[in-house]
Enzyme design. Structure first.
Site, mmCIF file in Angstrom:
data_model
loop_
_atom_site.group_PDB
_atom_site.id
_atom_site.type_symbol
_atom_site.label_atom_id
_atom_site.label_comp_id
_atom_site.label_asym_id
_atom_site.label_seq_id
_atom_site.Cartn_x
_atom_site.Cartn_y
_atom_site.Cartn_z
ATOM 1 N N CYS A 1 0.870 -1.176 0.000
ATOM 2 C CA CYS A 1 0.000 0.000 0.000
ATOM 3 C C CYS A 1 0.908 1.227 0.000
ATOM 4 O O CYS A 1 1.741 1.368 0.904
ATOM 5 C CB CYS A 1 -0.856 -0.039 1.272
ATOM 6 N N CYS B 1 -0.843 4.011 -6.383
ATOM 7 C CA CYS B 1 -1.703 3.388 -5.366
ATOM 8 C C CYS B 1 -1.962 1.978 -5.859
ATOM 9 O O CYS B 1 -2.255 1.775 -7.044
ATOM 10 C CB CYS B 1 -3.018 4.158 -5.242
HETATM 11 N N1 DGL Z 1 -3.984 0.761 -1.813
HETATM 12 C C1 DGL Z 1 -3.564 1.908 -1.098
HETATM 13 C C2 DGL Z 1 -2.374 2.593 -1.706
HETATM 14 O O1 DGL Z 1 -1.596 1.962 -2.372
HETATM 15 C C3 DGL Z 1 -4.522 2.933 -0.601
HETATM 16 C C4 DGL Z 1 -5.935 2.998 -0.822
HETATM 17 C C5 DGL Z 1 -6.657 3.701 0.294
HETATM 18 O O2 DGL Z 1 -6.989 3.004 1.231
HETATM 19 O O3 DGL Z 1 -6.838 4.935 0.224
HETATM 20 O O4 DGL Z 1 -2.168 3.766 -1.529
#
Ligand code: DGL
Length: 272
Positions: free
Chosen positions: A72, A183
């Site tokens: 993430c 993301c």
């Molecule tokens: N998948 C996450 C990232 O790579 C974030 C998504 C979220 O929860 O805002 O930033």
């Protein structure tokens, strides 16, 4: 048998990373946790994201994991440095927006980055831009709501398309030829992003590079599974297990039943 590598994200986005890791390291036993109860991390404060990430890391280590992948960008930006300080003996691999390959690839000299609000406003993205942009213009676009929408299973609906058009078309007008997905949820809407950006824009996301980096770290620390070992993927979520099945299928991942993990009132995470 204990899992060997713990992977976490705010939801289903990190499954892209898990898929690349399954491919690169088929002998490793992976435990994936999606904190779907708290998605989106991108609209939370750095303190909240760090508290969740610390509790998740503790739970993954208690389950037997020896290395942690923060799949993430938002959590990596807020928590990677403090987690490394707090657990110095644990190898962590985190996400970093792929500004370096984008700056190397661009011919127009303008690249775009799509990321959550927390990532766009955080220090980690500013650092990679400072280190690697080398005179290239980097347009940073926050995409509020997008991760949550994707987490709810909307990969190609008209509202998602309209949101993406609203962010990408102004970047096209400024002549980007490279677009970084900053993301881990966004590769799940890559076909839509590519449709809007058109064939002249290269879309970059780092899941294979992260899997290679993890393989290197496991090797360096002497933690790699023996080549003949049976690997696999087990998934846990703090939210609705059903949202996982669609994505697992889409990514060609087999993971058995997705299991429920629970946040306790004291802020700790419990795996069944
Ligand atoms: N998948 C996450 C990232 O790579 C974030 C998504 C979220 O929860 O805002 O930033």
């Amino acid at each position: 048998m204990d899992p060997r590598i713990g992977i976490f994200d705010s939801g289903i986005g990190g499954l892209n990373i898990a898929a690349a890791i399954r491919q690169a390291l088929p002998s490793e036993r992976l435990l994936y946790f999606g904190d779907n109860a708290h998605v989106p991390y991108g609209e939370r404060t750095a303190e909240e994201i760090l508290a969740f990430s610390t509790a998740i890391t503790t739970a993954l280590l208690n389950k037997g994991c020896r290395a942690i992948v923060i799949a993430c960008n938002t959590a990596s930006s807020a928590a990677l440095v403090p987690l490394r300080e707090r657990f110095p003996e644990v190898p962590f691999v985190g996400m970093e927006p792929a500004v370096k390959p984008a700056a190397e690839h661009t011919r127009s000299g303008v690249v775009g980055v799509l990321a959550t609000r927390a990532t766009v406003e955080g220090r980690a993205l500013a650092d990679v831009v400072e280190r690697f942009s080398q005179g290239v213009e980097v347009i940073r676009q926050a995409c509020p709501d997008l991760a949550q929408r994707i987490d709810a299973g909307d990969f190609d609906g008209p509202e998602t398309e309209a949101l993406l058009r609203g962010w990408i078309e102004p970047m096209l007008a400024r002549n980007i030829d490279t677009l970084v997905l900053g993301c881990t949820h966004y590769p799940l809407v890559r076909p839509l992003i590519e449709k809007i950006a058109g064939p002249d824009v290269r879309v970059i996301e780092p899941s294979e590079a992260i899997a290679r980096r993890l393989a290197q770290v496991m090797e360096e620390r002497g933690l790699s599974a023996s080549p003949g070992a049976t690997g696999g993927l087990t998934c846990f979520t703090s939210g609705d297990p059903h949202v996982f099945s669609k994505v697992l299928e889409r990514l060609g991942l087999s993971a058995g039943d997705v299991r429920q993990a629970t946040w306790d009132r004291d802020g700790s995470l419990r795996f069944p």
